[in-house]
Design an enzyme around this catalytic site. Structure first.
Site, PDB file in Angstrom:
ATOM      1  N   ASP A  19      27.151  21.977  39.996  1.00 17.69           N
ATOM      2  CA  ASP A  19      27.753  21.767  38.672  1.00 17.69           C
ATOM      3  C   ASP A  19      28.331  20.369  38.571  1.00 17.69           C
ATOM      4  O   ASP A  19      29.491  20.154  38.888  1.00 17.69           O
ATOM      5  CB  ASP A  19      28.829  22.824  38.449  1.00 17.69           C
ATOM      6  CG  ASP A  19      29.413  22.822  37.054  1.00 17.69           C
ATOM      7  OD1 ASP A  19      28.851  22.147  36.176  1.00 17.69           O
ATOM      8  OD2 ASP A  19      30.441  23.486  36.839  1.00 17.69           O
ATOM      9  N   GLU A  43      34.329  16.639  31.310  1.00 16.68           N
ATOM     10  CA  GLU A  43      33.931  17.948  30.774  1.00 16.68           C
ATOM     11  C   GLU A  43      34.763  19.076  31.338  1.00 16.68           C
ATOM     12  O   GLU A  43      35.030  20.068  30.651  1.00 16.68           O
ATOM     13  CB  GLU A  43      32.441  18.189  31.077  1.00 16.68           C
ATOM     14  CG  GLU A  43      31.855  19.417  30.393  1.00 16.68           C
ATOM     15  CD  GLU A  43      31.975  20.711  31.193  1.00 16.68           C
ATOM     16  OE1 GLU A  43      31.717  21.798  30.638  1.00 16.68           O
ATOM     17  OE2 GLU A  43      32.337  20.629  32.393  1.00 16.68           O
ATOM     18  N   GLU A  44      35.174  18.948  32.599  1.00 24.11           N
ATOM     19  CA  GLU A  44      35.873  20.051  33.263  1.00 24.11           C
ATOM     20  C   GLU A  44      37.347  20.145  32.876  1.00 24.11           C
ATOM     21  O   GLU A  44      38.042  21.059  33.319  1.00 24.11           O
ATOM     22  CB  GLU A  44      35.753  19.904  34.789  1.00 24.11           C
ATOM     23  CG  GLU A  44      34.323  19.938  35.331  1.00 24.11           C
ATOM     24  CD  GLU A  44      33.680  21.303  35.261  1.00 24.11           C
ATOM     25  OE1 GLU A  44      34.322  22.241  34.747  1.00 24.11           O
ATOM     26  OE2 GLU A  44      32.534  21.452  35.722  1.00 24.11           O
ATOM     27  N   ASP A  81      31.621  14.485  35.837  1.00 25.21           N
ATOM     28  CA  ASP A  81      32.777  14.897  36.632  1.00 25.21           C
ATOM     29  C   ASP A  81      32.547  16.210  37.367  1.00 25.21           C
ATOM     30  O   ASP A  81      31.673  17.005  37.023  1.00 25.21           O
ATOM     31  CB  ASP A  81      34.029  14.991  35.766  1.00 25.21           C
ATOM     32  CG  ASP A  81      33.889  15.985  34.627  1.00 25.21           C
ATOM     33  OD1 ASP A  81      32.798  16.054  34.019  1.00 25.21           O
ATOM     34  OD2 ASP A  81      34.868  16.699  34.328  1.00 25.21           O
ATOM     35  N   HIS A  96      27.341  16.155  32.374  1.00 24.35           N
ATOM     36  CA  HIS A  96      28.659  15.575  32.651  1.00 24.35           C
ATOM     37  C   HIS A  96      28.732  15.016  34.070  1.00 24.35           C
ATOM     38  O   HIS A  96      28.167  15.572  35.016  1.00 24.35           O
ATOM     39  CB  HIS A  96      29.784  16.581  32.383  1.00 24.35           C
ATOM     40  CG  HIS A  96      29.778  17.823  33.221  1.00 24.35           C
ATOM     41  ND1 HIS A  96      30.290  17.878  34.499  1.00 24.35           N
ATOM     42  CD2 HIS A  96      29.336  19.076  32.944  1.00 24.35           C
ATOM     43  CE1 HIS A  96      30.173  19.105  34.968  1.00 24.35           C
ATOM     44  NE2 HIS A  96      29.598  19.856  34.061  1.00 24.35           N
ATOM     45  N   GLU A 130      23.600  22.189  32.362  1.00 27.73           N
ATOM     46  CA  GLU A 130      24.570  22.969  33.116  1.00 27.73           C
ATOM     47  C   GLU A 130      23.828  23.884  34.094  1.00 27.73           C
ATOM     48  O   GLU A 130      22.663  24.236  33.875  1.00 27.73           O
ATOM     49  CB  GLU A 130      25.419  23.818  32.164  1.00 27.73           C
ATOM     50  CG  GLU A 130      26.373  23.033  31.299  1.00 27.73           C
ATOM     51  CD  GLU A 130      27.617  22.593  32.058  1.00 27.73           C
ATOM     52  OE1 GLU A 130      27.779  22.983  33.231  1.00 27.73           O
ATOM     53  OE2 GLU A 130      28.427  21.851  31.476  1.00 27.73           O
ATOM     54  N   HIS A 190      31.934  25.556  40.954  1.00 30.81           N
ATOM     55  CA  HIS A 190      33.372  25.586  41.255  1.00 30.81           C
ATOM     56  C   HIS A 190      33.684  26.305  42.568  1.00 30.81           C
ATOM     57  O   HIS A 190      34.820  26.714  42.798  1.00 30.81           O
ATOM     58  CB  HIS A 190      34.168  26.238  40.115  1.00 30.81           C
ATOM     59  CG  HIS A 190      34.015  25.549  38.800  1.00 30.81           C
ATOM     60  ND1 HIS A 190      34.808  25.837  37.708  1.00 30.81           N
ATOM     61  CD2 HIS A 190      33.157  24.572  38.384  1.00 30.81           C
ATOM     62  CE1 HIS A 190      34.442  25.083  36.675  1.00 30.81           C
ATOM     63  NE2 HIS A 190      33.436  24.311  37.080  1.00 30.81           N
TER      64      HIS A 190
END
Length: 380
Positions: free
Chosen positions: A107, A138-139, A84, A82, A167, A345
């Site tokens: 991430d 995705e997030e 984003d 992903h 991931e 994150h």
């Protein structure tokens, strides 16, 4: 920092190419919903590759078919990542002491950098057909995730033999994933002056029973095909009140329920309703995001070959990832990426560049194996 070349200069050490590619990716901001600039940049870089002339775009997501050879049964592998990132506080992207700092460095722009450089060395792959997927959102909520749109519209992806989501997993194979539910739990009361609270009905204190129950919860272990997954429920957001001298008439909590892959989404929703109901006080529960889990696929012969190529270990994925989308279609899928799982994150996010190079080496070795063809049964 910028990078203008569209193909790898093979005279440079591969570790340098990967480092510069990751810095380049981190220099292009791509919070969820704002991936267009990064998607444009990745598409421009890969379009000039002779094997990627047929790039297909869906919104701010692209599908890049690379190797196509025919004859004996060749496995078809999808590498999926992903574009984003989550919104966290990060300084400028940079490299310090062997680590890359920047939003999404773990991430999962570290995984994207590996995918891009693999594309630029794809002529060396002899064991499989390969498709790369770079996708948006995705997030965010499950329904907004563009991978769902891509799988629905793209002819390639429903026929792959294995999907690998890059991931963050510290170069471990993370199999399966937990499902995830977000539910808004609302409590209603009646306003009043805080000097005479008996004239009102405090919505916030009505949540005390549920909050106490959530605080006492412990993970529930599920053994699924030899792997331990944990069901847990956590309160992640709270909002309510009208002013510091007003008895609040409304209060809401966001409950995040993570459930093992042997539990259906229907049963998981019933479990949340039962938990809220036994605590008392709530007036309404609204499910705002429901994502299914996925069972492990570590017995798949292609996954076993990846493990032999140097993956550090095989472990269950406690979080939710898009392996669940592929699993729902009967397509085996795993997580394997260079990002540090614990950095995902985080404020001032970073990842170890040594893991990025190691991931590239492992995946390159795996995709180059001539015996991958022998792992697949003949198609009728």
């Amino acid at each position: 920092m910028s990078i203008s070349r569209t193909t790898v200069d093979m005279r440079m050490p591969m570790s340098v190419v990967l480092e510069e590619t990751l810095l380049w990716l981190c220099s292009i901001a791509s919070p969820t919903g704002e991936e267009r600039a990064l998607c444009d940049a990745v598409q421009e870089r890969l379009t000039r590759l002779p094997l990627a002339a047929r790039i297909r775009r869906y919104g701010n997501s692209i599908v890049v078919p690379l190797v196509r050879k025919y004859g004996p049964r060749r496995p078809h592998v999808a590498l999926v990542g992903h574009l984003d990132t989550v919104q966290t506080e990060n300084g400028p992207c940079r490299v310090e002491d062997g680590r890359c700092y920047g939003a999404g460095s773990a991430d999962m722009k570290s995984g994207l950098s590996v995918m891009i450089v693999l594309a630029e060395t794809a002529t060396q792959f002899v064991g499989c057909n390969l498709t790369l997927v770079f996708y948006a959102r995705e997030e965010g909520p499950f329904a907004d995730n563009e991978l769902g749109l891509v799988i629905e519209r793209d002819p390639d992806l429903r026929n792959v033999d294995l999907a690998v989501c890059l991931e963050p997993s510290d170069n471990k194979v993370h199999v399966g994933c937990c499902g995830s539910i977000h539910a808004t739990v609302r409590f209603l009361g009646k306003t009043g002056h805080s000097a005479r609270p008996w004239e009102g009905d405090n919505a916030i204190t009505k949540a005390a029973g549920l909050l106490a129950k959530l605080g006492e919860l412990r993970p529930i272990e599920h053994r699924v095909e030899g792997h331990i997954y944990r069901t847990i429920t956590t309160v992640t957001l709270a909002s309510g009140g009208r002013g510091r001298n007003i008895v609040p008439d409304a209060f809401s909590l966001n409950i995040n329920h993570r459930f093992a892959p042997d539990t259906s989404t229907e049963q998981a929703q019933k479990d949340v309703l039962a938990l809220v109901g036994t605590a008392g006080g709530a007036t309404r529960v609204e499910f705002t995001d429901v994502s299914p889990g996925a069972r492990p696929a570590d017995n798949h012969p292609l996954v076993q070959r990846l493990t032999l190529a140097g993956a550090r270990s095989v472990e269950p994925k406690q979080a939710w990832t898009d392996v669940a989308r592929f699993a729902a279609l009967g397509i085996p899928a795993i997580n394997f990426g260079p990002g540090e799982n614990a950095q995902a994150h985080q404020t001032n996010e970073s990842t170890d560049l040594g893991l990025v190079f190691e991931s590239y080496r492992i995946l390159h070795t795996w995709l180059s194996r001539s015996d991958l063809t022998n792992t697949m049964p003949s198609k009728p």
